[in-house]
Design an enzyme around this catalytic site. Structure first.
Site, PDB file in Angstrom:
ATOM      1  N   ASP A   1      37.958  38.597  41.644  1.00 33.08           N
ATOM      2  CA  ASP A   1      37.306  38.439  40.341  1.00 33.08           C
ATOM      3  C   ASP A   1      36.067  37.562  40.453  1.00 33.08           C
ATOM      4  OD1 ASP A   1      39.240  39.975  39.193  1.00 33.08           O
ATOM      5  OD2 ASP A   1      40.341  38.320  38.283  1.00 33.08           O
TER       6      ASP A   1
ATOM      7  N   ASP B   1      40.864  33.822  39.840  1.00 35.87           N
ATOM      8  CA  ASP B   1      41.467  35.046  39.305  1.00 35.87           C
ATOM      9  C   ASP B   1      41.679  34.847  37.803  1.00 35.87           C
ATOM     10  OD1 ASP B   1      42.250  37.626  40.089  1.00 35.87           O
ATOM     11  OD2 ASP B   1      44.367  37.113  39.871  1.00 35.87           O
TER      12      ASP B   1
ATOM     13  N   LYS C   1      43.277  35.975  34.331  1.00 37.10           N
ATOM     14  CA  LYS C   1      44.435  36.718  33.848  1.00 37.10           C
ATOM     15  C   LYS C   1      44.546  36.584  32.331  1.00 37.10           C
ATOM     16  CE  LYS C   1      46.001  37.897  37.949  1.00 37.10           C
ATOM     17  NZ  LYS C   1      45.952  39.306  38.401  1.00 37.10           N
TER      18      LYS C   1
END
Length: 352
Positions: A246, A259, A261
């Protein structure tokens, strides 16, 4: 004046005593008092109780010891099977080959210039990469029986509430929201301005589905600097896997694989993120061994954003944690490789 006579026994001799009381010693309350309740011990058979105590006190103590009692029990019921003392946790499987997490030949990240646009290597499946499995696929196919159980139970519960078609629509909406959220984050990180110094009047209007998520991560974005890669492919040629990170940037001064989420439920602890730390370690290990990136990353960050706009949870993974999760990733990768070999062998035998 009243005279009372009472008898006192002293040393076996009965001695009468007299006591004189004046009328003034009595009051109306004494006269009006109800008689005392009889003691519950007054009905006890004193003789029987006394003989019982004597029999107990005079009985002989058993000559058996704990050892003789155990021997007798083993003779009657068989030997005792002792359970093993439970350990502090389940035994961690170690990888058969401990591949290095870092590629030491590369220069340190402090020597790599951080200026310029972030890298974005697009995954092209048409150039022979289709046979290389992704991190997501490997993790999905090596779930533990416990993980599969809870995943299936959640799926059955959602289907019971929404129906088959409703659950399918729900899953598609989640996927769409995730894509929109990542796209909005990418716009912010590639704008060249930090979140803190942005011009509020020029802030783009995000789709309604992601406005809450962007508000949720706003305090995290304030500490993100020097973005080096965004939505970029990383590949580990030696271990034959790839993934799409990411973001690679500095969070509070530390270079991290980040990352992003989304979650409908709060995840305040790292343990609530399930396999996400393993995923981040896999991405970092691939990046460290990918020739397209001239730096090394030892830390990770998992940011869990919430649709209602409540502050996101940012879970930091230091180098020690990353090393531990890298070992877990190597085990999962070995399990995946063994599964593929087993399926290939089965298919070959069927063709014969």
């Amino acid at each position: 004046m009243f005279a009372f006579k009472r008898v006192v026994c002293v040393g076996g001799i009965i001695v009468p005593q007299y006591t004189s009381l004046s009328v003034s010693n009595f009051s109306a309350c004494h006269a009006l008092k109800s008689p005392k309740r009889p003691s519950p011990y007054s009905t006890v058979d004193s003789e029987r109780y006394s003989s019982l105590v004597k029999s107990v006190m005079s009985s002989r103590v058993s000559s058996q010891t704990p050892e003789t009692l155990q021997a007798e029990d083993e003779h009657i019921y068989g030997p005792v099977v002792k359970a093993q003392t439970p350990s502090s946790g389940p035994k961690m499987r170690t990888p058969k080959t401990l591949h290095p997490f870092l590629h030491r030949e590369e220069t340190g990240d402090t020597e790599e210039p951080e200026s310029g646009p972030p890298a974005r290597i697009v995954l092209n499946r048409g150039q022979g990469r289709s046979s290389v499995p992704s991190v997501t696929r490997i993790l999905q196919q090596t779930l533990s029986p416990e993980q599969i159980f809870y995943l299936e139970r959640w799926k059955r519960k959602m289907i019971a509430e929404l129906g088959e078609e409703g659950f399918k629509q729900y899953s598609q909406n989640l996927f769409r929201q995730g894509k929109l959220f990542h796209s909005a984050v990418e716009d912010v990180l590639t704008s060249g301005e930090t979140w803190k110094n942005r011009n509020a009047s020029e802030t783009p209007e995000y789709p309604p589905e992601v406005q809450g998520y962007m508000q949720s991560i706003s305090h995290v974005l304030e500490d993100v600097r020097a973005v080096r890669a965004i939505e970029s492919t990383v590949q580990h040629d030696a271990l034959n896997y790839l993934g799409i990170v990411d973001c690679v940037a500095r969070y509070r001064g530390v270079l991290c694989v980040i990352d992003w989420k989304t979650s409908e439920k709060p995840k305040p602890f790292l343990g609530n993120t399930y396999d996400n730390p393993v995923q981040v370690a896999a991405y970092a290990g691939a990046l460290n061994n990918d020739g397209n990136y001239k730096y090394q990353v030892e830390n990770g960050l998992i940011v869990v954003a919430y649709k209602d706009g409540s502050p996101a949870h940012a879970h930091k993974l230091n180098s020690e944690l990353m090393s531990d999760y890298w070992k877990t990733w190597l085990v999962r990768l070995e399990e995946f490789t063994e599964q593929r070999s087993s399926h290939t062998s089965s298919a070959f035998m069927e063709k014969r």
